[in-house]
Design a protein around this motif. Structure first.
Motif, PDB file in Angstrom:
ATOM      1  N   HIS A 111       0.812  -1.235   0.000  1.00 49.36           N
ATOM      2  CA  HIS A 111       0.000   0.000   0.000  1.00 49.36           C
ATOM      3  C   HIS A 111       0.845   1.286   0.000  1.00 49.36           C
TER       4      HIS A 111
ATOM      5  N   VAL B  74       1.039  -2.625  -8.816  1.00 43.77           N
ATOM      6  CA  VAL B  74       0.006  -3.671  -8.828  1.00 43.77           C
ATOM      7  C   VAL B  74       0.074  -4.486 -10.117  1.00 43.77           C
TER       8      VAL B  74
ATOM      9  N   ASN C  91      -0.595   1.349  -6.267  1.00 44.16           N
ATOM     10  CA  ASN C  91      -1.396   1.451  -5.043  1.00 44.16           C
ATOM     11  C   ASN C  91      -0.587   2.192  -3.973  1.00 44.16           C
ATOM     12  N   ASP C  92      -1.002   3.423  -3.697  1.00 53.21           N
ATOM     13  CA  ASP C  92      -0.373   4.218  -2.639  1.00 53.21           C
ATOM     14  C   ASP C  92      -1.437   4.608  -1.613  1.00 53.21           C
ATOM     15  N   SER C  93      -2.287   3.625  -1.270  1.00 50.78           N
ATOM     16  CA  SER C  93      -3.429   3.892  -0.380  1.00 50.78           C
ATOM     17  C   SER C  93      -2.992   4.408   0.985  1.00 50.78           C
TER      18      SER C  93
ATOM     19  N   LEU D 123      -3.326   5.507  -7.306  1.00 58.88           N
ATOM     20  CA  LEU D 123      -4.195   5.716  -6.137  1.00 58.88           C
ATOM     21  C   LEU D 123      -3.318   6.285  -5.028  1.00 58.88           C
ATOM     22  N   SER D 124      -3.483   7.585  -4.743  1.00 57.43           N
ATOM     23  CA  SER D 124      -2.739   8.239  -3.660  1.00 57.43           C
ATOM     24  C   SER D 124      -3.672   9.271  -3.046  1.00 57.43           C
TER      25      SER D 124
ATOM     26  N   GLY E 187      -6.785  -0.074  -0.276  1.00 52.04           N
ATOM     27  CA  GLY E 187      -5.735  -0.560  -1.184  1.00 52.04           C
ATOM     28  C   GLY E 187      -6.057  -1.926  -1.756  1.00 52.04           C
ATOM     29  N   ASN E 188      -6.590  -2.817  -0.927  1.00 50.61           N
ATOM     30  CA  ASN E 188      -6.940  -4.168  -1.394  1.00 50.61           C
ATOM     31  C   ASN E 188      -8.074  -4.128  -2.412  1.00 50.61           C
TER      32      ASN E 188
ATOM     33  N   PHE F  27      -8.698  -1.639  -4.404  1.00 49.32           N
ATOM     34  CA  PHE F  27      -8.089  -1.110  -5.635  1.00 49.32           C
ATOM     35  C   PHE F  27      -7.389  -2.238  -6.396  1.00 49.32           C
ATOM     36  N   LYS F  28      -6.598  -3.029  -5.680  1.00 52.62           N
ATOM     37  CA  LYS F  28      -5.867  -4.116  -6.344  1.00 52.62           C
ATOM     38  C   LYS F  28      -6.836  -5.118  -6.973  1.00 52.62           C
TER      39      LYS F  28
END
Length: 441
Positions: free
Chosen positions: A306, A311, A321-323, A415-416, A432-433, A435-436
């Motif tokens: 994350h 990804v 993914n930079d959640s 994604l940030s 984040g999960n 998004f993935k």
């Protein structure tokens, strides 16, 4: 001694478990519902608990109250505890009273998880007996109860530091400061920054404090504060007589002896990660880990989930993914590291964000903005004249579909979010999960 623990998550259960093991009378109270797996652990450990309420009379009869970091300090029950003068501590304060292990504690607005994980990797790689805890990994208190480690590497938040009395790390690190969580600090940046500096307040002259010489707020406060620990700086902008710095694409750490390594050999990318690697290397050298072992660790470290996590690449479009970027400064680092035009997914629960810090980067690096949240108006208002394309979405599925339709070969979907996740998700990991999962679908 009567112990009451507020909050029934990872840290709350760990504190209750340690208290029980030390023969104390323990009661755990959670105003929300406790997850089934923690409920089972509480029952198995024969710890009395309640959920869905706080029985005030019972709580206020405690000798010592341990508070989970997620409970706001402005909560009504906290006000009443403080009024009664009952000792109120965080899990890190409580657990640290029951271990003789050396503690390496890391705080800062950004890079905490990466640097904590990296220092843990350096120590583990050198075959030291070490535990990982705080805001990351397993409960520190549970490990103190069950394990026999010589070292603990702890990621520590300002919320945990708000509730310390005697917590004294052997090595403390303050990586950087930027405006974050201001809603919890009366919208006062200095108040938040001083909360971070509490990491060193109990340290003595046989302890170490690693700090960022490039950080303006840190420098301002260091002029006012009296730090007893031995102070060791790091910088990516200037050469230092002692500490860690950059020199001709090499990172150098000068303490009793010298360690150096080419930037291109680091497993982590981006300027902010050079700073994180310098800070971690200084900690390694203080603990007398040899240069070869530190170098090997810095080359083999795997980036944190994350946090700028690659990804997939689909039809020539990278998805990142930079959640974990829940504030503007964290997103600054993410945008700065973008080499290709970005479709940027942003939004969530705003914590008093000021987007001017990333305005120029957005103009330079972002081709389209996809807002993801229940209320996207503040982001739309700020950025509507800074980029041609701006969209509003209210689910991860929709955000990823819109982003995919906007991205062309050679672009990156990033994604940030700049924001907390609690409007649509359980936490940043859930965000984040999801998004993935949507990307891979």
């Amino acid at each position: 001694m009567k112990i009451v623990v507020l909050g029934g998550g990872e840290s709350g259960f760990g504190a209750a478990y340690l208290a029980k093991k030390k023969g104390m009378e323990v009661f755990l109270s959670d105003k929300g519902l406790i997850k089934e797996d923690f409920k089972k652990l509480l029952i198995d450990a024969d710890i009395e608990f309640e959920e869905g309420q706080h029985s005030e009379e019972r709580i206020l009869a405690a000798d010592w109250i341990i508070k989970s970091p997620g409970i706001p300090k402005k909560a009504d029950i906290i006000f009443k505890i403080n009024q009664k003068g009952i000792r109120l501590s965080s899990e890190i304060e409580f657990a640290s009273q029951f271990t003789d292990a050396k503690i390496i504690a890391i705080t800062g607005s950004n890079g905490k998880t990466t640097t904590t994980s990296l220092i843990y990797h350096i120590l583990k790689n050198d075959d030291l007996k070490v535990g990982l805890g705080g805001n990351i990994g397993k409960s520190f208190a549970k490990q103190v109860a069950d394990e026999d480690f010589d070292y603990y590497v702890l990621e520590v938040s300002s919320f945990q530091l708000d509730d310390i009395q005697n917590f004294r790390p052997y090595i403390s690190l303050l990586l950087n400061l930027s405006q974050d969580h201001l809603d919890q600090y009366n919208y006062n940046y200095e108040e938040y920054a001083l909360a971070k500096f509490r990491i060193t307040e109990n340290q003595e002259n046989d302890n170490f404090f690693i700090y960022n010489k490039d950080d303006v707020m840190s420098q301002n406060l260091l002029e006012k504060l009296e730090i007893k620990a031995k102070m060791i700086p790091f910088s990516t902008k200037e050469k230092l007589k002692e500490g860690g710095y950059l020199n001709d694409n090499k990172m150098v750490v000068k303490l009793a002896d010298e360690f150096s390594m080419k930037i291109e050999e680091l497993s982590l990318v981006g300027n902010h990660n050079i700073a994180n690697s310098l800070a971690a290397s200084i900690a390694g050298k203080i603990l007398q880990i040899n240069n070869e072992s530190i170098r090997n660790s810095l080359m083999t470290f795997q980036a944190v989930e994350h946090r700028l996590e690659q990804v997939a690449e689909i039809d020539g479009v990278k998805f990142i993914n930079d959640s974990k970027a829940t504030n503007v400064n964290a997103t600054y680092y993410a945008l700065e590291s973008m080499k290709q035009p970005a479709v940027w997914i942003v939004g969530g629960v705003d914590k008093g964000n000021d987007y001017t810090e990333i305005e120029e980067l957005v103009k330079k690096k972002v081709k389209a903005i996809v807002c993801l949240g229940l209320d996207n108006q503040k982001i739309i208002d700020f950025f509507q004249d800074k980029t041609e394309l701006i969209y509003s979405t209210s689910s991860m599925e929709e955000a990823v579909k819109v982003s995919k339709s906007l991205a062309e070969k050679g672009n990156t979907v990033l994604l940030s979010p700049c924001c907390a996740s609690f409007d649509l998700f359980n936490n940043y990991e859930d965000r984040g999960n999801q998004f993935k999962n949507e990307v891979l679908k």
